[in-house]
Design an enzyme around this catalytic site. Structure first.
Site, PDB file in Angstrom:
ATOM      1  N   LYS A   1       0.641  -1.146   0.133  1.00 56.54           N
ATOM      2  CA  LYS A   1       0.350  -0.032  -0.007  1.00 56.54           C
ATOM      3  C   LYS A   1       0.871   1.186  -0.514  1.00 56.54           C
ATOM      4  O   LYS A   1       1.850   1.924   0.687  1.00 56.54           O
ATOM      5  CB  LYS A   1      -0.734   0.115   1.332  1.00 56.54           C
ATOM      6  CG  LYS A   1      -1.962   1.443   1.363  1.00 56.54           C
ATOM      7  CD  LYS A   1      -2.741   1.047   2.754  1.00 56.54           C
ATOM      8  CE  LYS A   1      -2.501   1.433   3.503  1.00 56.54           C
ATOM      9  NZ  LYS A   1      -3.788   1.542   4.766  1.00 56.54           N
TER      10      LYS A   1
ATOM     11  N   LYS B   1       0.958   5.524   0.348  1.00 55.59           N
ATOM     12  CA  LYS B   1       0.119   7.451   0.336  1.00 55.59           C
ATOM     13  C   LYS B   1       0.612   7.599  -0.978  1.00 55.59           C
ATOM     14  O   LYS B   1       1.347   7.910  -1.849  1.00 55.59           O
ATOM     15  CB  LYS B   1       1.196   7.578   1.116  1.00 55.59           C
ATOM     16  CG  LYS B   1       1.676   7.263   2.748  1.00 55.59           C
ATOM     17  CD  LYS B   1       0.449   7.166   3.693  1.00 55.59           C
ATOM     18  CE  LYS B   1       0.857   6.590   4.690  1.00 55.59           C
ATOM     19  NZ  LYS B   1      -0.363   6.259   5.012  1.00 55.59           N
TER      20      LYS B   1
ATOM     21  N   ASP C   1      -3.340   4.994  -0.321  1.00 55.13           N
ATOM     22  CA  ASP C   1      -4.044   5.825   1.193  1.00 55.13           C
ATOM     23  C   ASP C   1      -3.737   7.336   0.862  1.00 55.13           C
ATOM     24  O   ASP C   1      -2.841   7.564   0.522  1.00 55.13           O
ATOM     25  CB  ASP C   1      -3.138   4.796   1.796  1.00 55.13           C
ATOM     26  CG  ASP C   1      -3.793   5.873   3.112  1.00 55.13           C
ATOM     27  OD1 ASP C   1      -5.147   7.048   3.762  1.00 55.13           O
ATOM     28  OD2 ASP C   1      -3.521   5.551   4.672  1.00 55.13           O
TER      29      ASP C   1
ATOM     30  N   ASN D   1      -5.153   9.290   3.347  1.00 55.55           N
ATOM     31  CA  ASN D   1      -5.035   9.917   4.154  1.00 55.55           C
ATOM     32  C   ASN D   1      -6.076  11.602   4.188  1.00 55.55           C
ATOM     33  O   ASN D   1      -5.118  11.750   4.795  1.00 55.55           O
ATOM     34  CB  ASN D   1      -3.737  10.165   4.677  1.00 55.55           C
ATOM     35  CG  ASN D   1      -2.890   9.160   5.008  1.00 55.55           C
ATOM     36  OD1 ASN D   1      -2.184   8.418   4.265  1.00 55.55           O
ATOM     37  ND2 ASN D   1      -3.208   8.362   6.118  1.00 55.55           N
TER      38      ASN D   1
ATOM     39  N   GLU E   1      -8.138   4.356  -0.686  1.00 60.97           N
ATOM     40  CA  GLU E   1      -8.348   4.215   0.925  1.00 60.97           C
ATOM     41  C   GLU E   1      -8.610   5.862   1.638  1.00 60.97           C
ATOM     42  O   GLU E   1      -7.706   7.005   1.154  1.00 60.97           O
ATOM     43  CB  GLU E   1      -7.152   3.844   1.397  1.00 60.97           C
ATOM     44  CG  GLU E   1      -7.250   3.588   3.703  1.00 60.97           C
ATOM     45  CD  GLU E   1      -6.190   2.975   4.391  1.00 60.97           C
ATOM     46  OE1 GLU E   1      -5.875   2.052   3.701  1.00 60.97           O
ATOM     47  OE2 GLU E   1      -5.779   3.308   5.221  1.00 60.97           O
TER      48      GLU E   1
ATOM     49  N   GLU F   1     -10.451   3.903   9.407  1.00 57.97           N
ATOM     50  CA  GLU F   1      -9.670   4.063  10.582  1.00 57.97           C
ATOM     51  C   GLU F   1      -9.377   5.078  11.566  1.00 57.97           C
ATOM     52  O   GLU F   1      -8.549   5.056  12.877  1.00 57.97           O
ATOM     53  CB  GLU F   1      -8.104   4.278  10.036  1.00 57.97           C
ATOM     54  CG  GLU F   1      -7.289   4.649   9.163  1.00 57.97           C
ATOM     55  CD  GLU F   1      -5.873   5.521   9.040  1.00 57.97           C
ATOM     56  OE1 GLU F   1      -5.364   4.825   7.442  1.00 57.97           O
ATOM     57  OE2 GLU F   1      -5.120   5.608   9.631  1.00 57.97           O
TER      58      GLU F   1
ATOM     59  N   ASP G   1      -8.873   0.984  13.376  1.00 61.12           N
ATOM     60  CA  ASP G   1      -7.838   0.889  14.717  1.00 61.12           C
ATOM     61  C   ASP G   1      -7.839   0.847  15.844  1.00 61.12           C
ATOM     62  O   ASP G   1      -9.379   1.344  16.436  1.00 61.12           O
ATOM     63  CB  ASP G   1      -8.183   2.777  14.047  1.00 61.12           C
ATOM     64  CG  ASP G   1      -6.178   3.113  14.921  1.00 61.12           C
ATOM     65  OD1 ASP G   1      -5.855   3.519  14.566  1.00 61.12           O
ATOM     66  OD2 ASP G   1      -6.488   2.671  16.303  1.00 61.12           O
TER      67      ASP G   1
ATOM     68  N   HIS H   1      -6.408  -1.041  11.430  1.00 64.40           N
ATOM     69  CA  HIS H   1      -5.080  -0.275  11.177  1.00 64.40           C
ATOM     70  C   HIS H   1      -3.769  -0.546  12.264  1.00 64.40           C
ATOM     71  O   HIS H   1      -4.169  -0.437  13.281  1.00 64.40           O
ATOM     72  CB  HIS H   1      -5.542   1.241  11.039  1.00 64.40           C
ATOM     73  CG  HIS H   1      -4.988   1.829  10.899  1.00 64.40           C
ATOM     74  ND1 HIS H   1      -4.291   3.057  11.722  1.00 64.40           N
ATOM     75  CD2 HIS H   1      -3.840   2.362   9.784  1.00 64.40           C
ATOM     76  CE1 HIS H   1      -3.691   3.814  11.604  1.00 64.40           C
ATOM     77  NE2 HIS H   1      -3.537   3.740  10.500  1.00 64.40           N
TER      78      HIS H   1
ATOM     79  N   GLU I   1      -2.847  -5.021   7.627  1.00 62.86           N
ATOM     80  CA  GLU I   1      -1.886  -4.723   7.419  1.00 62.86           C
ATOM     81  C   GLU I   1      -0.927  -5.093   9.225  1.00 62.86           C
ATOM     82  O   GLU I   1      -0.862  -4.898  10.705  1.00 62.86           O
ATOM     83  CB  GLU I   1      -2.224  -2.898   7.379  1.00 62.86           C
ATOM     84  CG  GLU I   1      -1.305  -1.735   7.709  1.00 62.86           C
ATOM     85  CD  GLU I   1      -1.597  -0.001   7.502  1.00 62.86           C
ATOM     86  OE1 GLU I   1      -1.713   0.413   6.880  1.00 62.86           O
ATOM     87  OE2 GLU I   1      -1.944  -0.287   9.027  1.00 62.86           O
TER      88      GLU I   1
HETATM   89 MG    MG Z   1      -4.635   4.695   5.917  1.00 63.23          MG
END
Ligand code: MG
Length: 356
Positions: A160, A162, A191, A193, A217, A243, A266, A293, A313
């Site tokens: 994964k 970012k 992701d 974020n 994500e 998450e 999470d 997460h 993960e």
């Molecule tokens: Mg994430």
């Protein structure tokens, strides 16, 4: 078995710089909680405060909560529900939500250890292997491709990255260079974020939809359920979210609103083991995949009892302070260590070395 005392410590664990769309993490600020019972059984948990600003406040909060838990019977679900009820007026998101989740995790760890059982066995599950993915930071196309190559060599079944670079072209370039470095057989997730707004997300996701991604994500702000639903309607690639939601009620609100592709919880934000099990029930009833997460040790235990468990993960960020970190095999799976409890046992020498 009565609860006797809390021991709360703070450490800064060095790590390779990890970039995301919201900044760089160069060390892990962790609060380590140990709850001791009157007959000597201990339970541990780890809280990650993302930055150092919240490290001491989080530790102080846990120390202040000790008097509400001390002297009670070791009954994790009952204690957690009492703590949530007690703080309804203050609110149980943010640091307080993290602290209650941390207490819950340590209580469940102590309960499982008192029965000499791994947590998954206490919760009624088998030790089953979980396919894992590794993470790549917000490091540009070249470094992301290099990191992807390394995960692929280790046997990861997914990787994964970012993303959320200044331009869509950069996002696409990172994805394509990673894909060519890792080969066609490994799943690739991305992701954001929460870094782009709904209009920009609509534009970017229409293009990323052609890249064969496993999931996209948190493209937009975590609690913008309406935007997530609208994006999912236009996108074939599943969207991943959850998450940053604070427990079963947030998950219920999201799912009721129509956020139903993939869910991620999470354990430090969702109410610990108690919260996780309730979220797993929501995901199960709706046939939605639930992934973890971070928190690899305790999350592995929980994923083994999650009926719709998705991807695991894996991260090694906190390994330096653990006695027996989780092990990943070269076939792309994590396996239960068989240790009693949640698998979080502190390496005391390392804890001393990184103490703040
Ligand atoms: Mg994430």
């Amino acid at each position: 078995m009565k609860i006797e005392a809390f021991n709360v410590r703070t450490v800064l664990v060095p790590m390779a710089p990890h970039r995301s769309a919201s900044g760089v993490v160069v060390s892990s600020p962790l609060v380590l909680l140990t709850i001791r019972t009157a007959n000597g059984v201990e339970g541990n948990s780890v809280l990650f405060t993302y930055g150092t600003a919240a490290l001491k406040p989080c530790a102080d909060l846990l120390r202040n909560l000790e008097e509400l838990v001390k002297g009670k019977e070791l009954a994790p679900t009952a204690i957690t529900d009492e703590l949530y009820a007690r703080f309804r007026l203050l609110g149980t998101q943010g640091l307080l939500g993290m602290a209650i989740s941390g207490i819950d995790m340590a209580l469940w760890d102590a309960l499982a250890r008192s029965k000499q059982m791994p947590l998954h066995a206490l919760l009624g599950g088998f030790p089953r292997p979980l396919k894992y993915y590794g993470g790549v930071g917000f490091d540009g196309a070249f470094a992301s491709a290099k990191a992807a190559e390394e995960w692929a060599k280790r046997g990861a079944k997914g990787i994964k990255a970012k993303i959320g670079y200044p331009t869509l072209q950069e996002d696409v370039q990172v994805i394509r260079e990673m894909r060519s470095a890792m080969g066609p057989d490994i799943a690739l997730m991305v992701d954001y974020n929460q870094s782009i707004d709904p209009a920009e997300a609509r534009r970017r996701l229409a293009v990323l939809d052609r890249e064969g991604l496993e999931w996209i994500e948190e493209p937009v702000v975590a609690h913008d359920f309406a935007a997530l639903v609208r994006l999912a309607e236009r996108t074939t690639t599943p969207l991943q979210a959850g998450e940053n939601w604070w427990g079963p009620l947030d998950f219920r609100h999201a799912v009721d609103r129509g956020v139903r592709d993939l869910l991620m919880a999470d354990v430090m934000k969702c109410g610990g083991v108690t919260g996780w099990m309730r979220i797993a029930a929501i995901a199960h009833a709706r046939s939605i995949s639930l992934s973890n997460h971070l928190w690899p040790e305790i999350s592995a235990q929980l994923m083994m009892v999650t009926p719709t468990a998705g991807w695991f993960e894996y991260a090694d960020w906190w390994n330096p302070i653990l006695e027996e970190p989780l092990i990943v095999d070269d076939k792309g799976f994590v396996n239960s260590s068989g240790l009693p409890g949640s698998g979080v046992q502190f390496n005391e020498e390392a804890v001393e070395r990184y103490a703040t």
